[in-house]
Design an enzyme around this catalytic site. Structure first.
Site, PDB file in Angstrom:
ATOM      1  N   ARG A 220      -5.122  44.592  66.244  1.00 41.91           N
ATOM      2  CA  ARG A 220      -4.632  43.221  66.064  1.00 41.91           C
ATOM      3  C   ARG A 220      -5.622  42.488  65.167  1.00 41.91           C
ATOM      4  O   ARG A 220      -6.837  42.745  65.240  1.00 41.91           O
ATOM      5  CB  ARG A 220      -4.542  42.477  67.409  1.00 41.91           C
ATOM      6  CG  ARG A 220      -3.409  42.918  68.321  1.00 41.91           C
ATOM      7  CD  ARG A 220      -2.026  42.474  67.835  1.00 41.91           C
ATOM      8  NE  ARG A 220      -0.970  42.829  68.771  1.00 41.91           N
ATOM      9  CZ  ARG A 220      -0.263  43.947  68.746  1.00 41.91           C
ATOM     10  NH1 ARG A 220      -0.489  44.864  67.808  1.00 41.91           N
ATOM     11  NH2 ARG A 220       0.689  44.186  69.641  1.00 41.91           N
ATOM     12  N   GLU A 248      -0.579  36.164  60.998  1.00 42.66           N
ATOM     13  CA  GLU A 248       0.554  36.952  60.509  1.00 42.66           C
ATOM     14  C   GLU A 248       1.786  36.061  60.499  1.00 42.66           C
ATOM     15  O   GLU A 248       1.993  35.340  61.483  1.00 42.66           O
ATOM     16  CB  GLU A 248       0.811  38.153  61.419  1.00 42.66           C
ATOM     17  CG  GLU A 248      -0.221  39.251  61.267  1.00 42.66           C
ATOM     18  CD  GLU A 248       0.060  40.460  62.154  1.00 42.66           C
ATOM     19  OE1 GLU A 248       1.148  40.540  62.748  1.00 42.66           O
ATOM     20  OE2 GLU A 248      -0.832  41.309  62.255  1.00 42.66           O
ATOM     21  N   HIS A 267       2.115  44.782  59.346  1.00 42.13           N
ATOM     22  CA  HIS A 267       2.244  45.100  60.786  1.00 42.13           C
ATOM     23  C   HIS A 267       3.440  46.036  61.010  1.00 42.13           C
ATOM     24  O   HIS A 267       4.340  45.722  61.793  1.00 42.13           O
ATOM     25  CB  HIS A 267       2.377  43.816  61.616  1.00 42.13           C
ATOM     26  CG  HIS A 267       2.029  44.027  63.071  1.00 42.13           C
ATOM     27  ND1 HIS A 267       1.506  43.050  63.867  1.00 42.13           N
ATOM     28  CD2 HIS A 267       2.141  45.125  63.874  1.00 42.13           C
ATOM     29  CE1 HIS A 267       1.319  43.511  65.086  1.00 42.13           C
ATOM     30  NE2 HIS A 267       1.692  44.787  65.125  1.00 42.13           N
TER      31      HIS A 267
HETATM   32  N1  LIG Z   1      -0.351  48.138  64.384  1.00 42.38           N
HETATM   33  C1  LIG Z   1       0.604  48.341  65.262  1.00 42.38           C
HETATM   34  O1  LIG Z   1       1.791  48.260  64.959  1.00 42.38           O
HETATM   35  C2  LIG Z   1       0.217  48.717  66.676  1.00 42.38           C
HETATM   36  C3  LIG Z   1       1.018  49.625  67.366  1.00 42.38           C
HETATM   37  C4  LIG Z   1       0.656  49.971  68.676  1.00 42.38           C
HETATM   38  C5  LIG Z   1      -0.480  49.409  69.245  1.00 42.38           C
HETATM   39  N2  LIG Z   1      -1.236  48.531  68.533  1.00 42.38           N
HETATM   40  C6  LIG Z   1      -2.454  47.961  69.137  1.00 42.38           C
HETATM   41  O2  LIG Z   1      -3.284  49.036  69.536  1.00 42.38           O
HETATM   42  C7  LIG Z   1      -3.843  48.719  70.801  1.00 42.38           C
HETATM   43  C8  LIG Z   1      -4.239  50.000  71.524  1.00 42.38           C
HETATM   44  O3  LIG Z   1      -3.090  50.685  71.964  1.00 42.38           O
HETATM   45  P1  LIG Z   1      -3.214  51.948  72.946  1.00 42.38           P
HETATM   46  O4  LIG Z   1      -1.832  52.254  73.390  1.00 42.38           O
HETATM   47  O5  LIG Z   1      -4.061  53.017  72.348  1.00 42.38           O
HETATM   48  O6  LIG Z   1      -4.005  51.270  74.163  1.00 42.38           O
HETATM   49  P2  LIG Z   1      -4.806  51.986  75.338  1.00 42.38           P
HETATM   50  O7  LIG Z   1      -4.309  53.361  75.556  1.00 42.38           O
HETATM   51  O8  LIG Z   1      -4.814  51.026  76.453  1.00 42.38           O
HETATM   52  O9  LIG Z   1      -6.273  52.138  74.732  1.00 42.38           O
HETATM   53  C9  LIG Z   1      -7.074  51.036  74.447  1.00 42.38           C
HETATM   54  C10 LIG Z   1      -8.502  51.518  74.357  1.00 42.38           C
HETATM   55  O10 LIG Z   1      -9.317  50.393  74.031  1.00 42.38           O
HETATM   56  C11 LIG Z   1     -10.465  50.446  74.849  1.00 42.38           C
HETATM   57  N3  LIG Z   1     -11.072  49.138  75.019  1.00 42.38           N
HETATM   58  C12 LIG Z   1     -10.683  48.093  75.820  1.00 42.38           C
HETATM   59  N4  LIG Z   1     -11.550  47.088  75.740  1.00 42.38           N
HETATM   60  C13 LIG Z   1     -12.511  47.491  74.876  1.00 42.38           C
HETATM   61  C14 LIG Z   1     -13.696  46.912  74.393  1.00 42.38           C
HETATM   62  N5  LIG Z   1     -14.093  45.691  74.798  1.00 42.38           N
HETATM   63  N6  LIG Z   1     -14.444  47.586  73.503  1.00 42.38           N
HETATM   64  C15 LIG Z   1     -14.076  48.835  73.103  1.00 42.38           C
HETATM   65  N7  LIG Z   1     -12.985  49.463  73.539  1.00 42.38           N
HETATM   66  C16 LIG Z   1     -12.202  48.791  74.410  1.00 42.38           C
HETATM   67  C17 LIG Z   1      -9.995  51.018  76.163  1.00 42.38           C
HETATM   68  O11 LIG Z   1     -11.126  51.541  76.853  1.00 42.38           O
HETATM   69  P3  LIG Z   1     -11.002  52.227  78.323  1.00 42.38           P
HETATM   70  O12 LIG Z   1     -10.292  53.533  78.066  1.00 42.38           O
HETATM   71  O13 LIG Z   1     -12.404  52.424  78.745  1.00 42.38           O
HETATM   72  O14 LIG Z   1     -10.209  51.255  79.149  1.00 42.38           O
HETATM   73  C18 LIG Z   1      -9.033  52.093  75.671  1.00 42.38           C
HETATM   74  O15 LIG Z   1      -9.716  53.271  75.422  1.00 42.38           O
HETATM   75  C19 LIG Z   1      -2.764  47.902  71.501  1.00 42.38           C
HETATM   76  O16 LIG Z   1      -3.310  47.070  72.499  1.00 42.38           O
HETATM   77  C20 LIG Z   1      -2.134  47.115  70.369  1.00 42.38           C
HETATM   78  O17 LIG Z   1      -2.731  45.845  70.240  1.00 42.38           O
HETATM   79  C21 LIG Z   1      -0.911  48.179  67.263  1.00 42.38           C
END
Ligand SMILES: NC(=O)c1ccc[n+]([C@@H]2O[C@H](COP(=O)([O-])OP(=O)(O)OC[C@H]3O[C@@H](n4cnc5c(N)ncnc54)[C@H](OP(=O)(O)O)[C@@H]3O)[C@@H](O)[C@H]2O)c1
Length: 304
Positions: A220, A248, A267
């Site tokens: 994001r 955005e 995005h």
């Molecule tokens: N560009 C796009 O169209 C698009 C598409 C999909 C998602 N996204 C974004 O990508 C994000 C991640 O998605 P995901 O499904 O991979 O989520 P996820 O499986 O929940 O993984 C998020 C990761 O971030 C880590 N994290 C949380 N807080 C943190 C911090 N303060 N410092 C460092 N790492 C931290 C978590 O650590 P832990 O494992 O230790 O909890 C986890 O490993 C979403 O929240 C969304 O905003 C963007």
């Protein structure tokens, strides 16, 4: 009957035939809500939730579950009424988003944006480019998508570094960033929006990155301090590939548009047919679970 609101006819079609479901397509837009708002128990929010779509949750006295079509839930979480369960679409967009990350890395390192501009000008601009082989890739936010990126990079002869909220085997926590950022050639932001991650990639973070490194943001826009990135890009010290920005849409005239060492997509990392199909299957599965009184998947607890 259980009243379910969905944002599109496609989502409604995906719920076709679910016993006990009364499905209605509603996209709250600030106008008075239909009378069925009083009955809604399961609310599928729009893909890009607008302010009226989040505010509508407060006008649903029987609301039990909010299901997002996205992995990120930052806009809805902030306004979730007390006692309502929020579920995201974690996993649904892994393939599309991880593919975008790999495509962005390859495009940036192999100068594809520049070659595309040269092609448009009908110029044969032969030059050596950088490459991905031999690089060290650091994923900041090593979760579902981060692991999918690593799986896709398995054939690209790169070394992987990983940072998450909680340290574990092969994964550091953020206290490792000052040590890891200076040795990474590519840094990928994939953490969710939480109070700890807003502005995570600030001037100090970017300053730790090595000269010529590539920053990829697929998470994001608010994770990145845009002014600090613009300063680094203006100096030509870093490169960037951004699928997300703050704000955005990025407005015309924004300094990011004109810098040569950044390329921007609107995005769209998760806007693909595969994401679409998996999203509909996920919503159907979740609604079926809710109607059957079974445990839901992807329940958000705490800040994420
Ligand atoms: N560009 C796009 O169209 C698009 C598409 C999909 C998602 N996204 C974004 O990508 C994000 C991640 O998605 P995901 O499904 O991979 O989520 P996820 O499986 O929940 O993984 C998020 C990761 O971030 C880590 N994290 C949380 N807080 C943190 C911090 N303060 N410092 C460092 N790492 C931290 C978590 O650590 P832990 O494992 O230790 O909890 C986890 O490993 C979403 O929240 C969304 O905003 C963007």
């Amino acid at each position: 009957m259980t009243q379910i609101w969905v944002p599109t006819a496609e989502v409604a079609a995906a719920l076709d035939g679910l016993p006990g479901a009364e499905v209605e397509v509603v996209v709250p837009d600030g106008a008075p809500l239909p009378p069925s708002a009083g009955q809604v128990e399961f609310y599928v929010a729009p893909f890009f939730p607008t302010q009226p779509a989040t505010a509508a949750m407060r006008e649903m006295p029987r609301l039990a579950v909010v299901q997002t079509l996205t992995a990120g839930v930052d806009r809805l979480l902030a306004e979730l009424p007390e006692g309502v369960t929020l579920c995201n679409a974690r996993g649904v967009h892994d393939a599309s988003t991880a593919e975008w990350v790999v495509a962005a890395m390859l495009a940036a390192l192999r100068d594809f944006p520049l070659f595309a501009r040269e092609q448009a000008a009908q110029r044969w601009s032969y030059h050596y480019t950088d490459c991905l082989a031999g690089k060290t890739v650091l994923i900041v936010g090593y979760g579902s998508i981060g692991a999918a990126v690593e799986r896709r990079l398995a054939g690209f002869e790169v070394d992987m570094l990983r940072v998450a909220r909680t340290a574990r085997d092969g994964v550091a926590d953020v206290s490792g960033l000052p040590r890891l950022l200076p040795i990474a050639d590519v840094v990928v932001l994939l953490a969710p929006v939480t109070p700890d991650t807003i502005g995570l990639a600030d001037a100090a973070f970017l300053g730790w990155m090595k000269d010529g490194a590539l920053l990829v943001n697929a998470a994001r826009g608010v994770l990145l301090v845009t002014d600090a990135l613009v300063a680094e890009l203006r100096q030509g010290r870093l490169r960037a590939a951004l699928d997300v920005t703050e704000p955005e849409p990025l407005p015309a005239g924004h300094p990011l548009w004109d810098l040569p060492n950044v390329f921007i997509t609107p995005h769209e990392a998760a806007s693909t047919p595969v994401s679409g199909t998996r999203m509909l299957a996920h919503v159907r599965d979740q609604a079926a679970r809710f109607l059957a009184g079974e445990p839901l998947r992807n329940v958000i607890t705490g800040s994420y």
